[in-house]
Design a protein around this motif. Structure first.
Motif, PDB file in Angstrom:
ATOM      1  N   UNK A 174      -6.620   1.341  -6.799  1.00 62.92           N
ATOM      2  CA  UNK A 174      -5.743   2.446  -7.170  1.00 62.92           C
ATOM      3  C   UNK A 174      -6.337   3.777  -6.720  1.00 62.92           C
ATOM      4  N   UNK A 175      -5.461   4.764  -6.581  1.00 60.15           N
ATOM      5  CA  UNK A 175      -5.899   6.086  -6.132  1.00 60.15           C
ATOM      6  C   UNK A 175      -6.581   6.870  -7.244  1.00 60.15           C
ATOM      7  N   UNK A 176      -6.397   6.478  -8.506  1.00 59.04           N
ATOM      8  CA  UNK A 176      -6.999   7.176  -9.633  1.00 59.04           C
ATOM      9  C   UNK A 176      -8.008   6.272 -10.339  1.00 59.04           C
ATOM     10  N   UNK A 177      -9.019   6.894 -10.923  1.00 57.53           N
ATOM     11  CA  UNK A 177     -10.033   6.169 -11.687  1.00 57.53           C
ATOM     12  C   UNK A 177      -9.529   6.046 -13.123  1.00 57.53           C
ATOM     13  N   UNK A 178      -8.791   4.962 -13.380  1.00 58.84           N
ATOM     14  CA  UNK A 178      -8.139   4.776 -14.672  1.00 58.84           C
ATOM     15  C   UNK A 178      -8.869   3.731 -15.503  1.00 58.84           C
ATOM     16  N   UNK A 179      -8.606   3.756 -16.809  1.00 53.05           N
ATOM     17  CA  UNK A 179      -9.145   2.759 -17.733  1.00 53.05           C
ATOM     18  C   UNK A 179      -8.222   1.546 -17.703  1.00 53.05           C
ATOM     19  N   UNK A 180      -8.526   0.593 -16.848  1.00 51.86           N
ATOM     20  CA  UNK A 180      -7.737  -0.625 -16.701  1.00 51.86           C
ATOM     21  C   UNK A 180      -8.650  -1.801 -16.993  1.00 51.86           C
ATOM     22  N   UNK A 181      -8.177  -2.746 -17.786  1.00 51.69           N
ATOM     23  CA  UNK A 181      -9.007  -3.879 -18.167  1.00 51.69           C
ATOM     24  C   UNK A 181      -8.181  -5.156 -18.181  1.00 51.69           C
ATOM     25  N   UNK A 182      -8.854  -6.286 -18.399  1.00 46.95           N
ATOM     26  CA  UNK A 182      -8.175  -7.578 -18.469  1.00 46.95           C
ATOM     27  C   UNK A 182      -7.092  -7.526 -19.554  1.00 46.95           C
ATOM     28  N   UNK A 184       0.861  -1.184   0.000  1.00 45.42           N
ATOM     29  CA  UNK A 184       0.000   0.000   0.000  1.00 45.42           C
ATOM     30  C   UNK A 184       0.900   1.238   0.000  1.00 45.42           C
ATOM     31  N   UNK A 185       0.616   2.167  -0.915  1.00 44.50           N
ATOM     32  CA  UNK A 185       1.439   3.364  -1.055  1.00 44.50           C
ATOM     33  C   UNK A 185       2.431   3.301  -2.185  1.00 44.50           C
ATOM     34  N   UNK A 186       2.620   2.116  -2.802  1.00 41.66           N
ATOM     35  CA  UNK A 186       3.568   1.991  -3.914  1.00 41.66           C
ATOM     36  C   UNK A 186       3.038   2.682  -5.156  1.00 41.66           C
ATOM     37  N   UNK A 187       3.954   3.288  -5.909  1.00 37.56           N
ATOM     38  CA  UNK A 187       3.614   3.871  -7.208  1.00 37.56           C
ATOM     39  C   UNK A 187       3.664   2.775  -8.263  1.00 37.56           C
ATOM     40  N   UNK A 188       2.614   2.691  -9.092  1.00 37.93           N
ATOM     41  CA  UNK A 188       2.551   1.675 -10.141  1.00 37.93           C
ATOM     42  C   UNK A 188       2.207   2.315 -11.473  1.00 37.93           C
ATOM     43  N   UNK A 189       2.588   1.626 -12.549  1.00 37.70           N
ATOM     44  CA  UNK A 189       2.288   2.065 -13.902  1.00 37.70           C
ATOM     45  C   UNK A 189       1.409   1.024 -14.573  1.00 37.70           C
ATOM     46  N   UNK A 190       0.377   1.488 -15.260  1.00 34.45           N
ATOM     47  CA  UNK A 190      -0.517   0.601 -16.001  1.00 34.45           C
ATOM     48  C   UNK A 190      -0.005   0.497 -17.429  1.00 34.45           C
ATOM     49  N   UNK A 191       0.250  -0.714 -17.867  1.00 28.11           N
ATOM     50  CA  UNK A 191       0.758  -0.939 -19.223  1.00 28.11           C
ATOM     51  C   UNK A 191      -0.278  -1.705 -20.031  1.00 28.11           C
ATOM     52  N   UNK A 232      -1.171  -4.733 -17.570  1.00 26.63           N
ATOM     53  CA  UNK A 232      -0.153  -5.148 -16.609  1.00 26.63           C
ATOM     54  C   UNK A 232       0.122  -3.996 -15.653  1.00 26.63           C
ATOM     55  N   UNK A 233      -0.020  -4.255 -14.345  1.00 28.53           N
ATOM     56  CA  UNK A 233       0.387  -3.288 -13.338  1.00 28.53           C
ATOM     57  C   UNK A 233       1.825  -3.588 -12.958  1.00 28.53           C
ATOM     58  N   UNK A 234       2.669  -2.558 -13.022  1.00 27.17           N
ATOM     59  CA  UNK A 234       4.102  -2.733 -12.806  1.00 27.17           C
ATOM     60  C   UNK A 234       4.619  -1.665 -11.867  1.00 27.17           C
ATOM     61  N   UNK A 235       5.671  -1.991 -11.146  1.00 25.12           N
ATOM     62  CA  UNK A 235       6.339  -0.960 -10.351  1.00 25.12           C
ATOM     63  C   UNK A 235       6.809   0.138 -11.304  1.00 25.12           C
ATOM     64  N   UNK A 236       6.605   1.392 -10.920  1.00 22.52           N
ATOM     65  CA  UNK A 236       6.836   2.507 -11.850  1.00 22.52           C
ATOM     66  C   UNK A 236       8.308   2.735 -12.160  1.00 22.52           C
ATOM     67  N   UNK A 237       9.194   2.381 -11.242  1.00 22.38           N
ATOM     68  CA  UNK A 237      10.602   2.729 -11.455  1.00 22.38           C
ATOM     69  C   UNK A 237      11.297   1.847 -12.482  1.00 22.38           C
ATOM     70  N   UNK A 238      10.725   0.696 -12.815  1.00 20.04           N
ATOM     71  CA  UNK A 238      11.387  -0.168 -13.802  1.00 20.04           C
ATOM     72  C   UNK A 238      10.358  -0.874 -14.690  1.00 20.04           C
TER      73      UNK A 238
END
Length: 434
Positions: free
Chosen positions: A293-301, A255-262, A304-310
């Motif tokens: 997630x903290x934002x209402x993003x367009x995420x679907x099946x 909880x609190x980690x930054x993630x990137x949606x790919x 891939x949720x990934x750690x943002x730094x790599x």
């Protein structure tokens, strides 16, 4: 050390894989009384003097009748030190696809070698599969050592040959053990017949080898399987709930980690990790969880949720290695489906660059792949995929090639030069595109 070890047996036909597995189960006291009675009864009906322990794993009727292994037989057993999931793979060349299946999740491949015959083509093929799938450990059991008079010279000769071929194919972490599956030499207990061998028995070695890596060893990767958003009067407390369910493929998330949606590249922060038993502060592979997630993003099946730094870079061009598993040959221009994690996308087999020659362990030019071939190819897909090199991630670096008409699996794929093929992607320009 992990308490669970996944292992797979491999080797050529009649090298004694099923007998070794049966002996391992029998000597480790992992066989039920009724199972043993059934094996003894069938063995007597066949006129055998001793129980044929191979029958403990040859579960299909066709296998029992023919005396061969056809399908992958899974067995579960445990000792005082750890638990095992064992996949007994077939040895016949036409069932190599089953060996790929059994070894794909293994921590260890136990490769049997007949001390009389030495290395054969199927031995090389299974070593290539172990290298291709980056199985962490390969244990070569030099079987039927009793039939060569427990000869140390023969064992040393085969040990040197196996290590030379393994080095050519890039197999790391290899061990060899002289065994007799039929008699039980060096399977569970060390044998008095091989005083010149100072290493562990097979079971002793398997009890000490590491299993799953610790979660911290990999970057966080989470393929989304489904979006959970309860609606209706039945769940008023969840009116604003939106969660993304799946299994953590790799790494740890907190909880609190930054993630990137790919592949979109949108970023957010983990504000909740939910399970059936309640919320968590962190989750790690291979737990199945729902992330918020903290934002209402367009995420679907398929995302891939990934750690943002790599986070990996999405691409539509995949250079990779295929283990071709179908009767139908692979040819450039073939339209296929690519299944990567939870995402299925249309694709085309753009180029076939080379095929692995198992005799020389080198890649040779090729314009097609046939059943059991291993080759280096280029694929083009219709949507961005967040792939990684298989050498860096067995989960995010693997994919399946599927026939769009029948739904059959055509090939198992690994992103990158899994067998270190020296390929110039521009050396053969393609006329196909997607």
């Amino acid at each position: 050390m992990s308490t669970l070890l996944r292992l797979a047996t491999a080797g050529s036909v009649d090298d004694g894989k099923s007998t070794l597995v049966g002996r391992l189960l029998y000597d480790s006291k992992s066989v039920l009384v009724d199972q043993l009675e059934s094996v003894e009864r069938v063995s007597r009906d066949r006129g055998l003097e001793h129980a044929d322990l191979a029958l403990l794993t040859d579960g299909l009727r066709a296998e029992r009748e023919q005396g061969i292994t056809i399908d992958v037989a899974y067995r579960y057993f445990a000792t005082a030190k750890r638990t095992f999931i064992l996949a007994d793979c077939p040895g016949h060349v036409q069932y190599t696809r089953n060996t790929v299946t059994g070894a794909s999740t293994a921590h260890v491949v136990v490769l049997l070698l007949d001390a009389r015959k030495g290395l054969v083509e199927q031995t090389r093929r299974h070593l290539a599969v172990a290298s291709l799938l980056r199985v962490p450990h390969v244990v070569v059991a030099v079987n039927k050592i009793d039939l060569v008079g427990y000869s140390q010279d023969r064992y040393d000769e085969l040990d040197a040959e196996v290590r030379a071929v393994a080095a050519e194919l890039g197999v790391e972490g290899i061990s060899t053990i002289p065994v007799s599956a039929l008699v039980g030499d060096n399977i569970v207990d060390r044998s008095v017949h091989t005083p010149w061998y100072e290493g562990p028995s097979l079971l002793e070695l398997l009890e000490e080898l590491p299993g799953d890596p610790t979660p911290e060893e990999g970057s966080f990767r989470f393929p989304v399987q489904t979006v959970i958003r309860p609606q209706g009067a039945a769940a008023p407390q969840f009116v604003d709930y939106r969660g993304y369910a799946g299994q953590v493929a790799q790494g740890v998330v907190r909880v609190g980690d930054a993630v990137t949606v790919l592949p979109s590249g949108a970023t957010s922060t983990i504000i909740g990790i939910d399970t059936f038993d309640g919320p968590l502060e962190e989750a790690f592979a291979p737990q199945s969880v729902t992330l918020r997630l903290s934002h209402d993003l367009d995420v679907t099946r398929g995302d891939l949720l990934s750690s943002s730094h790599d986070a990996p870079n999405p691409t539509r061009t995949i250079h990779g290695t295929l283990a071709w598993l179908a009767e139908r040959p692979a040819v450039p221009g073939a339209r296929v489906l690519i299944k990567h994690t939870t995402h299925v996308v249309q694709g085309v087999l753009r180029d076939i660059h080379s095929r692995l020659n198992l005799d020389t362990a080198h890649h040779e030019p090729a314009d097609s792949l046939t059943l059991n071939d291993i080759g280096h190819v280029t694929l083009r897909v219709a949507a961005d995929l967040a792939v990684e090199d298989y050498l860096d991630s067995r989960h995010i670096g693997s994919f399946l090639v599927i026939d769009p008409a029948s739904g059959y699996t055509l090939a198992a794929g690994m992103v990158g030069d899994a067998l270190e093929a020296k390929i110039d992607p521009a050396s053969r320009p393609s006329q196909y595109s997607i």
